[in-house]
Design a protein around this motif. Structure first.
Motif, PDB file in Angstrom:
ATOM      1  N   GLY A 196      -6.533 -23.574  22.253  1.00  0.00           N
ATOM      2  CA  GLY A 196      -7.845 -23.381  22.955  1.00  0.00           C
ATOM      3  C   GLY A 196      -8.015 -22.284  24.092  1.00  0.00           C
ATOM      4  N   SER A 197      -8.603 -21.450  24.360  1.00  0.00           N
ATOM      5  CA  SER A 197      -7.765 -20.407  25.458  1.00  0.00           C
ATOM      6  C   SER A 197      -6.515 -20.687  26.071  1.00  0.00           C
ATOM      7  CB  SER A 197      -9.481 -19.515  25.617  1.00  0.00           C
ATOM      8  OG  SER A 197      -8.842 -18.547  26.255  1.00  0.00           O
ATOM      9  N   SER A 206       2.552 -17.705  23.340  1.00  0.00           N
ATOM     10  CA  SER A 206       3.500 -17.301  24.025  1.00  0.00           C
ATOM     11  C   SER A 206       4.317 -18.212  22.672  1.00  0.00           C
ATOM     12  CB  SER A 206       3.833 -18.055  25.099  1.00  0.00           C
ATOM     13  OG  SER A 206       2.917 -17.574  26.174  1.00  0.00           O
ATOM     14  N   ARG A 248      -4.342 -21.063  33.901  1.00  0.00           N
ATOM     15  CA  ARG A 248      -3.857 -20.136  33.383  1.00  0.00           C
ATOM     16  C   ARG A 248      -4.819 -19.080  33.217  1.00  0.00           C
ATOM     17  NH1 ARG A 248      -0.213 -22.489  28.801  1.00  0.00           N
ATOM     18  NH2 ARG A 248       0.734 -24.049  29.699  1.00  0.00           N
TER      19      ARG A 248
END
Ligand code: ADP
Ligand code: C5P
Length: 211
Positions: free
Chosen positions: A13-14, A20, A140
């Motif tokens: 998902g977003s 990362s 985030r």
């Protein structure tokens, strides 16, 4: 004849931590022949006015120019350079410039819907799903979109509830079944990064590709 490069697909998902994870793998091969291809670059170009572009569902497979991503990935696999598009989140549209990319031995393709397309999946040797709780991803995303993508808090929440969340459950989460491995904790999962790196090195060695 030169061997086929290794293609690793990283999805989730977003704000799940796809970038990362991709960077963590990338760093393990510093100085070697790696290329990172982000699906975001392939959001469709739009002629609609800004106010309408803001409202597009960007979490639907139809928002992407998947044939172009497929063709460019295939070209890289076949050893050809590409000019990949550039996407500008601040204007919700493709930018004027392109980025020239030379083929590499390891290609990481990263994006929310890269496993939703069967033809794209066929090009991947390893498929990874980064699995992060929805609440963590929203937090985030708020931080990132305010800092980096020029968005207001109200717009981020509105978009999340209208399109991002429903489309995640409809289109993205179901692609987890295609993943070879599911990684919790994203780029901070050192064991998963280590396993992936070891596997990539094994495939490189089996194909006679140098690091
Ligand atoms: P994605 O590519 O899936 O959208 P990113 O890797 O860009 O996600 O991460 C989104 C945001 O969350 C970034 O600001 C990043 O610094 C942060 N982030 C990623 N992984 C972690 C983690 N394990 N712990 C804390 N923050 C993280
Ligand atoms: O980096 P990340 O995987 O989060 O990028 C994908 C997200 O970008 C999608 O969830 C989509 O809602 C968002 N997006 C956006 N505005 C655009 C294009 C994509 O908010 N113009």
């Amino acid at each position: 004849m030169k061997q086929k490069p290794i293609v690793i697909g990283v999805t989730g998902g977003s704000a799940s931590g796809k970038t990362s994870v991709s960077r963590a793998i990338f760093d393990q091969f510093s100085g070697h022949s790696l290329l990172l291809l982000a699906q975001d670059a392939y959001y469709k170009k739009s002629d609609l006015p800004f106010e309408q572009r803001r409202k597009i569902n960007y979490d639907n497979p139809l928002a992407f120019d998947t044939p172009l991503l497929h063709d460019q990935l295939e070209a890289l696999i076949e050893g050809h350079a590409i000019d990949r598009p550039v996407y500008d989140y601040k204007i919700h549209n493709r930018a004027e410039e392109v980025v020239h990319m030379e083929p590499k031995d390891v290609i990481i393709v990263e994006g929310i819907l890269i496993l939703a397309d069967e033809e794209l999946r066929k090009l991947m040797d390893i498929k990874v799903y980064v699995d992060t709780d929805d609440d963590i991803r929203v937090i985030r995303r708020i931080r990132r979109d305010m800092r980096e993508r020029g968005r207001s808090l109200d717009d981020i929440i509105d978009q999340y509830l209208k399109t991002v969340k429903p489309s995640y459950h409809q289109f993205i989460e179901p692609t987890k079944r295609y993943a070879d491995i599911v990684v919790p904790e994203g780029g901070h999962n050192a064991v998963a990064i280590d396993l992936l790196t070891t596997k990539i090195r094994a495939i490189l060695a089996a194909r006679g590709l140098s690091e």
